[in-house]
Write a protein that holds these residues in place. Structure first.
Motif, PDB file in Angstrom:
ATOM      1  N   ASN A   1       0.824  -1.220   0.000  1.00  0.00           N
ATOM      2  CA  ASN A   1       0.000   0.000   0.000  1.00  0.00           C
ATOM      3  C   ASN A   1       0.855   1.266   0.000  1.00  0.00           C
ATOM      4  N   VAL A   2       1.821   1.297  -0.909  1.00  0.00           N
ATOM      5  CA  VAL A   2       2.715   2.445  -1.064  1.00  0.00           C
ATOM      6  C   VAL A   2       2.500   3.023  -2.463  1.00  0.00           C
ATOM      7  N   PRO A   3       1.653   4.035  -2.597  1.00  0.00           N
ATOM      8  CA  PRO A   3       1.395   4.590  -3.927  1.00  0.00           C
ATOM      9  C   PRO A   3       2.617   5.271  -4.531  1.00  0.00           C
ATOM     10  N   GLN A   4       3.386   5.976  -3.681  1.00  0.00           N
ATOM     11  CA  GLN A   4       4.573   6.697  -4.131  1.00  0.00           C
ATOM     12  C   GLN A   4       5.681   6.527  -3.105  1.00  0.00           C
ATOM     13  N   ALA A   5       6.914   6.647  -3.577  1.00  0.00           N
ATOM     14  CA  ALA A   5       8.055   6.523  -2.683  1.00  0.00           C
ATOM     15  C   ALA A   5       9.262   7.235  -3.265  1.00  0.00           C
ATOM     16  N   ILE A   6      10.200   7.542  -2.400  1.00  0.00           N
ATOM     17  CA  ILE A   6      11.549   7.861  -2.858  1.00  0.00           C
ATOM     18  C   ILE A   6      12.170   6.517  -3.229  1.00  0.00           C
ATOM     19  N   ILE A   7      12.604   6.373  -4.456  1.00  0.00           N
ATOM     20  CA  ILE A   7      13.105   5.076  -4.927  1.00  0.00           C
ATOM     21  C   ILE A   7      14.584   5.201  -5.251  1.00  0.00           C
TER      22      ILE A   7
ATOM     23  N   ALA B   1       6.677   3.704 -14.766  1.00  0.00           N
ATOM     24  CA  ALA B   1       5.679   4.323 -13.880  1.00  0.00           C
ATOM     25  C   ALA B   1       6.273   5.534 -13.166  1.00  0.00           C
ATOM     26  N   PRO B   2       6.536   6.622 -13.871  1.00  0.00           N
ATOM     27  CA  PRO B   2       7.158   7.791 -13.243  1.00  0.00           C
ATOM     28  C   PRO B   2       6.317   8.395 -12.127  1.00  0.00           C
ATOM     29  N   GLY B   3       5.003   8.188 -12.186  1.00  0.00           N
ATOM     30  CA  GLY B   3       4.143   8.740 -11.159  1.00  0.00           C
ATOM     31  C   GLY B   3       4.313   8.109  -9.788  1.00  0.00           C
ATOM     32  N   ARG B   4       5.033   6.991  -9.713  1.00  0.00           N
ATOM     33  CA  ARG B   4       5.257   6.333  -8.418  1.00  0.00           C
ATOM     34  C   ARG B   4       6.421   6.952  -7.644  1.00  0.00           C
ATOM     35  N   PHE B   5       7.146   7.866  -8.262  1.00  0.00           N
ATOM     36  CA  PHE B   5       8.351   8.444  -7.659  1.00  0.00           C
ATOM     37  C   PHE B   5       8.056   9.764  -6.947  1.00  0.00           C
ATOM     38  N   LEU B   6       8.488   9.856  -5.689  1.00  0.00           N
ATOM     39  CA  LEU B   6       8.566  11.137  -4.981  1.00  0.00           C
ATOM     40  C   LEU B   6       9.954  11.744  -5.152  1.00  0.00           C
ATOM     41  N   GLY B   7      10.935  10.899  -5.314  1.00  0.00           N
ATOM     42  CA  GLY B   7      12.319  11.301  -5.499  1.00  0.00           C
ATOM     43  C   GLY B   7      13.109  10.096  -5.950  1.00  0.00           C
ATOM     44  N   MET B   8      14.374  10.308  -6.303  1.00  0.00           N
ATOM     45  CA  MET B   8      15.217   9.224  -6.806  1.00  0.00           C
ATOM     46  C   MET B   8      16.605   9.321  -6.175  1.00  0.00           C
ATOM     47  N   ILE B   9      17.150   8.161  -5.794  1.00  0.00           N
ATOM     48  CA  ILE B   9      18.514   8.090  -5.264  1.00  0.00           C
ATOM     49  C   ILE B   9      19.294   7.090  -6.115  1.00  0.00           C
TER      50      ILE B   9
ATOM     51  N   ILE C   1      21.037   7.031 -20.683  1.00  0.00           N
ATOM     52  CA  ILE C   1      21.401   8.450 -20.704  1.00  0.00           C
ATOM     53  C   ILE C   1      20.249   9.317 -21.215  1.00  0.00           C
ATOM     54  N   PRO C   2      19.529   8.905 -22.297  1.00  0.00           N
ATOM     55  CA  PRO C   2      18.366   9.712 -22.697  1.00  0.00           C
ATOM     56  C   PRO C   2      17.300   9.811 -21.607  1.00  0.00           C
ATOM     57  N   THR C   3      17.199   8.777 -20.761  1.00  0.00           N
ATOM     58  CA  THR C   3      16.221   8.780 -19.676  1.00  0.00           C
ATOM     59  C   THR C   3      16.531   9.865 -18.655  1.00  0.00           C
ATOM     60  N   LEU C   4      17.818  10.152 -18.455  1.00  0.00           N
ATOM     61  CA  LEU C   4      18.207  11.107 -17.421  1.00  0.00           C
ATOM     62  C   LEU C   4      17.530  12.459 -17.611  1.00  0.00           C
ATOM     63  N   LYS C   5      17.432  12.897 -18.840  1.00  0.00           N
ATOM     64  CA  LYS C   5      16.859  14.218 -19.119  1.00  0.00           C
ATOM     65  C   LYS C   5      15.351  14.255 -18.889  1.00  0.00           C
ATOM     66  N   THR C   6      14.728  13.085 -18.726  1.00  0.00           N
ATOM     67  CA  THR C   6      13.279  13.044 -18.487  1.00  0.00           C
ATOM     68  C   THR C   6      12.948  13.036 -16.994  1.00  0.00           C
ATOM     69  N   ILE C   7      13.955  12.887 -16.140  1.00  0.00           N
ATOM     70  CA  ILE C   7      13.715  12.777 -14.698  1.00  0.00           C
ATOM     71  C   ILE C   7      13.370  14.149 -14.128  1.00  0.00           C
ATOM     72  N   THR C   8      12.205  14.251 -13.535  1.00  0.00           N
ATOM     73  CA  THR C   8      11.709  15.535 -13.051  1.00  0.00           C
ATOM     74  C   THR C   8      11.532  15.577 -11.538  1.00  0.00           C
ATOM     75  N   VAL C   9      11.856  14.490 -10.843  1.00  0.00           N
ATOM     76  CA  VAL C   9      11.731  14.479  -9.384  1.00  0.00           C
ATOM     77  C   VAL C   9      13.088  14.795  -8.764  1.00  0.00           C
TER      78      VAL C   9
END
Length: 294
Positions: free
Chosen positions: A113-119, A136-144, A226-234
């Protein structure tokens, strides 16, 4: 037979962990039926969820020195063993793939039951994190991103991972420990803190042969992220051991340059398993950064 703790036979175990101040910290541990596999997880604390993904060929116990410290800072820290690693079990029909690892992690979030997380992901956990973001980018609150990289494997690295798979198949998972420990921990740590090397050796030895082969294949064939990096918005934190010889700091610098607003922290005296070797410094960096995610 792979080493197993008695906990692996339980569907769920609820316990508590003592805090320095004498209180207790909620702890949940058990096995989940996920996409045909049995996935072992540990959840410690309450608050903002933080899902941490281990690298090859380790388990969620890589974060044994991080869970309580981060939970004490008001995070719910969740770690899993990827299928075929630690206490998790993979079906013969799917020992593991990049997509499967990502879908397993998302399914664990669903079941807990974790809709979003820092992943966050360490080493192989990084490509899995990128795959989760693409899925599923909407599941991210942040990224490490911890001692990892976005580049695909070059010819030399591809053959290193093929060699790891062959060695695990021929001599067993435990045979990979000498190959990997020299890069996971600095020489100083191996000399002065031999218990650290023994601990990581034990984790490496828990993996299944099929898991080792599947993970090595994932690393050898991982896509160019590398192309994915530019799409990261969290909000994104990049953690790196200064003495990491597997994926050296140059790769982390490149990721930081390509992820808008990201923060890079390089920890001296740490190699590839910096999150374990220098857990105190890593925990402090995560807590300081994550304060902005509220």
């Amino acid at each position: 037979m792979r080493p197993r703790l008695l906990l692996a036979s339980l569907s769920a175990v609820i316990s508590s962990t003592a805090l320095a101040g004498g209180g207790t910290m909620p702890r949940q541990e058990g096995m989940l039926d996920v996409n045909g596999a049995q996935i072992h997880y540990v959840s410690v604390g309450t608050g903002i969820p933080m899902l941490l993904l281990h690298g090859y060929p380790l388990s969620g116990e890589l974060f044994a020195r991080n869970r309580d410290a981060l939970a004490a800072a008001d995070y719910r820290v969740i770690t899993i063993d990827h299928r075929g690693y630690g206490q998790s079990v993979a079906p013969a029909s799917d020992a593991g793939s990049l997509k499967t690892y990502a879908l397993d992690a998302l399914a664990v979030m669903d079941q807990l039951n974790v809709p979003q997380a820092i992943i966050g992901g360490m080493s192989m956990g990084g490509p899995i994190t990128f795959e989760m973001w693409r899925t599923a980018p909407g599941r991210f609150l942040g990224m490490i991103l911890i001692d990892t990289l976005a580049n695909p494997a070059g010819i030399v690295e591809q053959n290193i991972w093929k060699g790891m798979a062959q060695k695990a198949s021929t001599f067993g998972p435990q045979s990979l420990a000498p190959e990997l420990l020299k890069d996971m921990l600095t020489g100083d740590t191996r000399a002065r803190r031999p218990a650290d090397a023994l601990f990581l050796t034990g984790i490496v030895s828990q993996a299944s042969v099929a898991g080792d082969v599947a993970g090595a294949t994932v690393l050898a064939t991982r896509p160019d992220s590398i192309p994915t990096l530019k799409t990261i918005t969290v909000p994104t934190l990049i953690l790196e051991g200064l003495e990491d010889t597997v994926y050296p700091p140059e790769f982390s610098v490149k990721m930081q340059q390509n992820i808008a607003g990201s923060k890079l922290v390089i920890v001296p005296g740490a190699a590839h398993a910096a999150i374990y070797e220098k857990a105190g410094a890593m925990n402090a960096a995560i807590i300081a950064w994550a304060k902005s995610i509220r």
